[in-house]
Design a protein around this motif. Sequence first.
Motif, PDB file in Angstrom:
ATOM      1  N   ARG A 247       6.665  33.743 -30.282  1.00  0.00           N
ATOM      2  CA  ARG A 247       5.208  33.804 -30.080  1.00  0.00           C
ATOM      3  C   ARG A 247       4.846  33.977 -28.601  1.00  0.00           C
ATOM      4  O   ARG A 247       3.710  34.308 -28.277  1.00  0.00           O
ATOM      5  N   GLN A 248       5.795  33.774 -27.716  1.00  0.00           N
ATOM      6  CA  GLN A 248       5.541  33.941 -26.283  1.00  0.00           C
ATOM      7  C   GLN A 248       5.945  35.328 -25.771  1.00  0.00           C
ATOM      8  O   GLN A 248       5.911  35.582 -24.574  1.00  0.00           O
ATOM      9  N   ARG A 249       6.325  36.232 -26.694  1.00  0.00           N
ATOM     10  CA  ARG A 249       6.741  37.579 -26.297  1.00  0.00           C
ATOM     11  C   ARG A 249       5.889  38.618 -27.017  1.00  0.00           C
ATOM     12  O   ARG A 249       5.243  38.335 -28.009  1.00  0.00           O
ATOM     13  N   GLY A 250       5.922  39.819 -26.524  1.00  0.00           N
ATOM     14  CA  GLY A 250       5.240  40.933 -27.163  1.00  0.00           C
ATOM     15  C   GLY A 250       3.815  41.114 -26.687  1.00  0.00           C
ATOM     16  O   GLY A 250       3.320  40.375 -25.833  1.00  0.00           O
ATOM     17  N   PRO A 251       3.126  42.097 -27.263  1.00  0.00           N
ATOM     18  CA  PRO A 251       1.786  42.448 -26.792  1.00  0.00           C
ATOM     19  C   PRO A 251       0.736  41.362 -27.044  1.00  0.00           C
ATOM     20  O   PRO A 251      -0.270  41.314 -26.350  1.00  0.00           O
ATOM     21  N   LEU A 252       0.950  40.506 -28.013  1.00  0.00           N
ATOM     22  CA  LEU A 252       0.000  39.426 -28.311  1.00  0.00           C
ATOM     23  C   LEU A 252       0.590  38.066 -27.958  1.00  0.00           C
ATOM     24  O   LEU A 252       0.309  37.057 -28.614  1.00  0.00           O
ATOM     25  N   ALA A 253       1.395  38.014 -26.915  1.00  0.00           N
ATOM     26  CA  ALA A 253       2.097  36.785 -26.519  1.00  0.00           C
ATOM     27  C   ALA A 253       1.120  35.650 -26.254  1.00  0.00           C
ATOM     28  O   ALA A 253       0.056  35.829 -25.671  1.00  0.00           O
ATOM     29  N   THR A 254       1.517  34.477 -26.703  1.00  0.00           N
ATOM     30  CA  THR A 254       0.764  33.255 -26.460  1.00  0.00           C
ATOM     31  C   THR A 254       1.279  32.646 -25.157  1.00  0.00           C
ATOM     32  O   THR A 254       2.498  32.551 -24.955  1.00  0.00           O
ATOM     33  N   PRO A 255       0.406  32.209 -24.279  1.00  0.00           N
ATOM     34  CA  PRO A 255       0.870  31.592 -23.024  1.00  0.00           C
ATOM     35  C   PRO A 255       1.736  30.349 -23.304  1.00  0.00           C
ATOM     36  O   PRO A 255       1.484  29.597 -24.251  1.00  0.00           O
ATOM     37  N   ALA A 256       2.748  30.155 -22.483  1.00  0.00           N
ATOM     38  CA  ALA A 256       3.678  29.035 -22.661  1.00  0.00           C
ATOM     39  C   ALA A 256       2.960  27.699 -22.735  1.00  0.00           C
ATOM     40  O   ALA A 256       3.328  26.824 -23.531  1.00  0.00           O
ATOM     41  N   GLU A 257       1.903  27.510 -21.949  1.00  0.00           N
ATOM     42  CA  GLU A 257       1.187  26.230 -21.960  1.00  0.00           C
ATOM     43  C   GLU A 257       0.486  25.969 -23.301  1.00  0.00           C
ATOM     44  O   GLU A 257       0.175  24.836 -23.636  1.00  0.00           O
ATOM     45  N   SER A 258       0.279  27.022 -24.090  1.00  0.00           N
ATOM     46  CA  SER A 258      -0.331  26.856 -25.416  1.00  0.00           C
ATOM     47  C   SER A 258       0.713  26.574 -26.490  1.00  0.00           C
ATOM     48  O   SER A 258       0.370  26.386 -27.655  1.00  0.00           O
ATOM     49  N   CYS A 259       1.971  26.573 -26.111  1.00  0.00           N
ATOM     50  CA  CYS A 259       3.070  26.363 -27.063  1.00  0.00           C
ATOM     51  C   CYS A 259       3.732  25.003 -26.841  1.00  0.00           C
ATOM     52  O   CYS A 259       4.962  24.898 -26.785  1.00  0.00           O
ATOM     53  N   ALA A 260       2.923  23.977 -26.721  1.00  0.00           N
ATOM     54  CA  ALA A 260       3.445  22.640 -26.438  1.00  0.00           C
ATOM     55  C   ALA A 260       4.116  22.005 -27.656  1.00  0.00           C
ATOM     56  O   ALA A 260       4.950  21.108 -27.515  1.00  0.00           O
ATOM     57  N   THR A 261       3.768  22.459 -28.854  1.00  0.00           N
ATOM     58  CA  THR A 261       4.373  21.927 -30.078  1.00  0.00           C
ATOM     59  C   THR A 261       5.060  23.063 -30.823  1.00  0.00           C
ATOM     60  O   THR A 261       4.718  24.228 -30.648  1.00  0.00           O
ATOM     61  N   PRO A 262       6.025  22.730 -31.670  1.00  0.00           N
ATOM     62  CA  PRO A 262       6.711  23.773 -32.443  1.00  0.00           C
ATOM     63  C   PRO A 262       5.726  24.525 -33.346  1.00  0.00           C
ATOM     64  O   PRO A 262       4.772  23.948 -33.856  1.00  0.00           O
ATOM     65  N   CYS A 263       6.013  25.808 -33.558  1.00  0.00           N
ATOM     66  CA  CYS A 263       5.163  26.622 -34.422  1.00  0.00           C
ATOM     67  C   CYS A 263       5.422  26.274 -35.892  1.00  0.00           C
ATOM     68  O   CYS A 263       6.347  25.527 -36.228  1.00  0.00           O
ATOM     69  N   ALA A 264       4.602  26.846 -36.768  1.00  0.00           N
ATOM     70  CA  ALA A 264       4.708  26.571 -38.201  1.00  0.00           C
ATOM     71  C   ALA A 264       6.082  26.950 -38.754  1.00  0.00           C
ATOM     72  O   ALA A 264       6.636  26.234 -39.599  1.00  0.00           O
ATOM     73  N   ILE A 265       6.637  28.058 -38.281  1.00  0.00           N
ATOM     74  CA  ILE A 265       7.965  28.477 -38.762  1.00  0.00           C
ATOM     75  C   ILE A 265       9.025  27.470 -38.331  1.00  0.00           C
ATOM     76  O   ILE A 265       9.857  27.050 -39.140  1.00  0.00           O
ATOM     77  N   ALA A 266       9.007  27.062 -37.084  1.00  0.00           N
ATOM     78  CA  ALA A 266       9.990  26.089 -36.593  1.00  0.00           C
ATOM     79  C   ALA A 266       9.850  24.760 -37.330  1.00  0.00           C
ATOM     80  O   ALA A 266      10.852  24.136 -37.676  1.00  0.00           O
ATOM     81  N   ARG A 267       8.621  24.341 -37.597  1.00  0.00           N
ATOM     82  CA  ARG A 267       8.420  23.087 -38.345  1.00  0.00           C
ATOM     83  C   ARG A 267       8.971  23.204 -39.766  1.00  0.00           C
ATOM     84  O   ARG A 267       9.643  22.290 -40.257  1.00  0.00           O
ATOM     85  N   ALA A 268       8.717  24.339 -40.414  1.00  0.00           N
ATOM     86  CA  ALA A 268       9.222  24.542 -41.778  1.00  0.00           C
ATOM     87  C   ALA A 268      10.747  24.568 -41.789  1.00  0.00           C
ATOM     88  O   ALA A 268      11.386  23.965 -42.665  1.00  0.00           O
ATOM     89  N   MET A 269      11.336  25.249 -40.828  1.00  0.00           N
ATOM     90  CA  MET A 269      12.795  25.334 -40.771  1.00  0.00           C
ATOM     91  C   MET A 269      13.425  23.976 -40.457  1.00  0.00           C
ATOM     92  O   MET A 269      14.485  23.642 -40.988  1.00  0.00           O
TER      93      MET A 269
END
Length: 108
Positions: A42-64
């Motif tokens: 989620r922090q890469r590509g044209p629609l990357a989310t800034p690192a500071e907005s990724c303080a918690t695991p994403c939905a995929i990481a939580r599910a896995m």
Amino acid sequence: MRSVQGKAGGYVLTREPGSITVLDVVEAVDGPGQAFTCTEIRQRGPLATPAESCATPCAIARAMTRADAAWRAALRAVSIADLVEDVGSDSGPRALAGISAWLTAPNA
């Protein structure tokens, strides 16, 4: 468990089969790490989310992570002795003797 090298190599149990779980075997062979490693896509590509907005695991990481915990719990609940009992129940009383003979045959 300990490994045995050579043509007829494999693993030798160093504890009673009832005290060794399937998870113990998986971790001895593959290591104790989780099956899924988050790479923060989620922090890469044209629609990357800034690192500071990724303080918690994403939905995929939580599910896995939940799936990994469930998988480990299921494997932890089954021992090698349970598997041996299941082979006998599933394949009949002569199955284990046949397996043992096959594994110890000179050309095995």
